[in-house]
Design an enzyme around this catalytic site. Structure first.
Site, PDB file in Angstrom:
ATOM      1  N   ASP A 192       0.815  -1.213   0.000  1.00 63.27           N
ATOM      2  CA  ASP A 192       0.000   0.000   0.000  1.00 63.27           C
ATOM      3  C   ASP A 192       0.846   1.259   0.000  1.00 63.27           C
ATOM      4  O   ASP A 192       0.357   2.340  -0.346  1.00 63.27           O
ATOM      5  CB  ASP A 192      -0.926  -0.017   1.223  1.00 63.27           C
ATOM      6  CG  ASP A 192      -1.972   1.082   1.171  1.00 63.27           C
ATOM      7  OD1 ASP A 192      -2.671   1.176   0.139  1.00 63.27           O
ATOM      8  OD2 ASP A 192      -2.093   1.847   2.145  1.00 63.27           O
ATOM      9  N   MET A 273      -8.160   5.730   2.823  1.00 60.69           N
ATOM     10  CA  MET A 273      -8.265   6.913   1.968  1.00 60.69           C
ATOM     11  C   MET A 273      -7.004   7.171   1.157  1.00 60.69           C
ATOM     12  O   MET A 273      -6.976   8.111   0.359  1.00 60.69           O
ATOM     13  CB  MET A 273      -8.566   8.140   2.842  1.00 60.69           C
ATOM     14  CG  MET A 273      -9.896   8.083   3.557  1.00 60.69           C
ATOM     15  SD  MET A 273     -11.297   7.984   2.408  1.00 60.69           S
ATOM     16  CE  MET A 273     -11.109   9.518   1.498  1.00 60.69           C
ATOM     17  N   ARG A 274      -5.963   6.347   1.333  1.00 61.07           N
ATOM     18  CA  ARG A 274      -4.735   6.601   0.598  1.00 61.07           C
ATOM     19  C   ARG A 274      -4.956   6.482  -0.907  1.00 61.07           C
ATOM     20  O   ARG A 274      -4.354   7.216  -1.691  1.00 61.07           O
ATOM     21  CB  ARG A 274      -3.629   5.657   1.057  1.00 61.07           C
ATOM     22  CG  ARG A 274      -2.285   5.965   0.391  1.00 61.07           C
ATOM     23  CD  ARG A 274      -1.149   5.140   0.967  1.00 61.07           C
ATOM     24  NE  ARG A 274      -0.795   5.602   2.299  1.00 61.07           N
ATOM     25  CZ  ARG A 274      -0.891   4.867   3.387  1.00 61.07           C
ATOM     26  NH1 ARG A 274      -1.328   3.627   3.302  1.00 61.07           N
ATOM     27  NH2 ARG A 274      -0.539   5.353   4.559  1.00 61.07           N
ATOM     28  N   ALA A 275      -5.837   5.587  -1.321  1.00 57.58           N
ATOM     29  CA  ALA A 275      -6.099   5.415  -2.751  1.00 57.58           C
ATOM     30  C   ALA A 275      -6.667   6.690  -3.359  1.00 57.58           C
ATOM     31  O   ALA A 275      -6.264   7.103  -4.455  1.00 57.58           O
ATOM     32  CB  ALA A 275      -7.071   4.251  -2.970  1.00 57.58           C
TER      33      ALA A 275
END
Length: 697
Positions: A192, A273-275
């Site tokens: 990730d 929420m990193r995406a």
């Protein structure tokens, strides 16, 4: 020798685009390059170093502090009013086998004990600050280094704590990794942390492959002349990157664009929420690369194809990638009813390859040509350009039965079957006896350089293995001071009464942790296992063991036996998803050559011991214990089991026998092997837990 020019790499448009976008916007977080061997992954990343913009640093600072905002805690600080210097940005390579002290930096312990002075030597992460950190074969990185990378990537700092001394410095870098998926997958946490991911494969176009070879041979014949031929193209591309970086702060990300990004990420059910953040940054960088000051639907489409594939995986057996139709539907759903940012009524038609859609200045990512700037995968840095076929490893089956006399009763033919597995469950933990010194993992007990301190090593030893004082290891402060104190009557004391500590006084900690093992599955696929319900249960149990092996950082191998022979369906590898694919397509039927299966498994273990002697094996035999292949089949099987037992290999026999009338042959086999005997229904960890609760009630 000058590196291979970036613009001389043929094809690889999507990878080139991903690398360029991370160069334009380092906040994207880097690129993970997945692909088979010989596809120019390493060559292209190393060639990127020549395109990186120069950086301003504090003159003389070993930690590359920014003169505009020096790090207050820099070990070389405080800088006061610093003098500026300008140097090329770095692409630092982190070797897979690097010691932790080389990665994070190290303290001169002898000087600290003798003089009371903290002398910190910067590591690779300090060198990569404000540049790029490249890890080739990142999936083979040791767990303790993965933990270090995760900490640095999350915090933007490296902190070294040793013997009561703390040193911290900034470490913000773009992480680039390459890997061959057949050698194993990454831990989800590290996966990730990569902003983008790209799948690469060698071209099947003959003309393109010819051009690859032609350019590589020309480069090897005269690297300087070859690089000079592409110098202008590289310089032009570097100028385009600089222009895009200047434009990037002016790119507008509208509310409509943010809504599209959120809709796409929600549609693919990505975690966290990193995406969304990475997709937004990538879309803005793509807009700047294309010379636009507003993010469009096309920018979001390209960004989603690069930022989401590796974030939608739920388990190691899921194939990476995103569905194009689902992406287009999500983009359309987020568009206002009567507006269309692309001006084509919201229907994108054939979106094509994301790498081909990003033609920036001079379109270096557009169609390839045969002239300079067209680009060429360099087959020279990795052996070969083709994996030699990517079949599932099983023999052709079809609907044809076995030849007459190959049935379980020796007379009637039995058709081959393929039965799928159900969802895997949490498997019971099987371990190797004793303590080893293998690679970091989470299965069996190990003594080595990492883990909790459980004692002090004998004098002259720096690790739990047979390696002597030249190997890496951490000192045991109390034991060191005790050794020096015993010599005080003969040495006296330093000025001021301080204790005299010499190098020969150093003592090192004995540490205990966990290691990964080689889990070799020897699976009976004969007719006696052919009942659909039983084989489904067997495959589910084996799949659960594979998932457990993935989580515990093991290597896995698969040997199957049926009809009249045994075969290595999968040589030992770190890729459990490949093992799962081979298992899924495993046919059943025919006689039971148990002796051949055990003999083949023993040979695999012998060869693997020569390759990696520190990784201890765990043999898992999945069978009902029957042997019906040839005369004296059971006696030959027991002889093969006895031979394995004499090697001392830890084993488990997974008993697949069912029904009321049981022969107990698997239990007898387990006794011969000196193995743990486990019924197929007891492989699930919940089964053991439920039994304990039942007896305690």
């Amino acid at each position: 020798m000058r590196p291979y020019p970036f613009t001389a790499v043929v094809g690889m448009a999507e990878l080139r685009l991903a690398l360029l976008l991370c160069t334009i916007s380092p906040s994207i977080g880097g690129v993970l390059v997945r692909g088979e061997k010989g596809t120019a992954k390493s060559t292209m990343v190393r060639a990127l170093a020549g395109l990186l913009p120069d950086v301003d640093v504090v003159d003389g600072c070993r930690f590359s502090c920014d003169p505009a905002a020096p790090d207050d805690s820099c070990p070389d600080g405080p800088h006061g009013t610093p003098e500026e210097a300008r140097r090329p940005a770095r692409l630092v390579e982190l070797p897979v086998g690097a010691a932790e002290e080389r990665v994070v930096g190290s303290l001169d312990l002898e000087r600290a004990l003798r003089d009371g002075t903290t002398d910190f030597q910067p590591g690779l992460l300090a060198g990569a600050h404000r540049g790029m950190l490249y890890v080739d074969e990142v999936n083979l990185l040791h767990d303790h280094l993965v933990d270090t990378l995760l900490d640095a990537a999350a915090m933007g700092r490296v902190t070294v704590e040793r013997e009561g001394v703390s040193v911290s410095h900034a470490a913000r870098f773009v992480l680039i990794g390459t890997m061959n998926p057949e050698e194993g997958e990454l831990r989800p946490q590290l996966l990730d942390r990569f902003g983008l991911t790209v799948e690469v494969a060698s071209s099947r176009d003959a003309a393109e492959r010819v051009e690859v070879v032609r350019r590589r041979l020309a480069y090897e014949a005269d690297p300087d002349a070859f690089a000079a031929g592409y110098a202008d193209d590289d310089a032009a591309l570097a100028a385009d990157i600089a222009a895009a970086r200047d434009l990037l702060p002016s790119v507008t990300l509208t509310d409509e664009a943010l809504l599209q990004i959120a809709e796409v990420c929600a549609a693919f059910e990505v975690d966290g929420m990193r995406a969304d953040i990475v997709t937004a940054r990538t879309a803005a960088a793509h807009a700047a690369w294309c010379g636009r000051d507003t993010v469009s639907t096309e920018d979001i489409r390209v960004a989603a194809r690069l930022a989401l594939p590796h974030r939608r995986r739920r388990n190691p057996f899921d194939a990476p990638g995103i569905d194009s139709d689902q992406l287009e539907e999500a983009l359309r759903n987020a568009q206002p009813p009567e507006t269309d940012p692309d001006g084509d009524s919201g229907d994108s038609g054939d979106s094509g390859d994301s790498g081909d859609s990003g033609g920036g200045p001079d379109d270096p990512d557009g169609p390839d040509d045969d002239g300079p700037g067209g680009g060429a995968p360099d087959p020279g840095d990795e052996a070969g350009t083709d994996s030699g076929g990517r079949g599932d490893g099983s023999r052709p089956t079809g609907d044809t039965g076995e030849p007459a006399g190959d049935g379980e009763d020796g007379t009637a033919p039995r058709k081959q079957q393929r039965v799928g597995a159900e969802a895997p469950y949490r498997a019971k933990l099987f371990t190797v006896q004793g303590a080893g010194t293998g690679a970091d993992g989470r299965r069996s007990r190990a003594e080595g350089e990492r883990g909790r301190t459980v004692g002090v090593l004998p004098e002259g030893r720096r690790s739990g293995s047979s390696r002597s004082v030249g190997s890496a290891g951490s000192a045991h402060l109390v034991a060191t001071l005790r050794a020096a104190a015993r010599q005080r009557p003969r040495r006296g004391a330093r000025d001021g009464g301080g204790l005299v500590v010499l190098p020969r006084d150093l003592r090192y900690a004995r540490k205990e942790g966990k290691e990964g093992n080689l889990v070799l599955l020897c699976v009976d696929a004969s007719g006696s296992m052919g009942a659909k319900s039983r084989m489904r249960e067997v495959k589910t149990a084996v799949l659960s063991l594979l998932l457990d092996a993935y989580q515990r950082r093991d290597k896995v191998g698969l040997v199957t036996f049926r009809a009249s022979e045994a075969e290595v369906a999968l040589p030992p590898t770190g890729s459990v998803d490949v093992a799962a694919a081979r298992l899924e397509q495993l046919p059943t039927g025919g006689r039971t050559p148990l002796a051949e299966g055990l003999t083949r498994a023993a040979e695999v273990l012998r060869v693997e011991a020569l390759r990696d002697g520190n990784r201890r094996p765990l043999l898992v035999v999945v069978t009902d214990g029957r042997a019906t292949s040839g005369p004296e089949a059971l006696a030959r099987a027991h002889a093969a089991a006895d031979a394995i037992a004499r090697t001392g290999v830890s084993s488990v026999v997974m008993d697949c026998e069912s029904g009321r009338m049981r022969l107990g042959l698997a239990a007898t086999l387990a006794g011969r092997l000196g193995a743990e005997h486990v019924a197929l229904g007891d492989v699930a960890a919940e089964t053991l837990t439920d039994e304990v609760k039942r007896r305690a009630a």
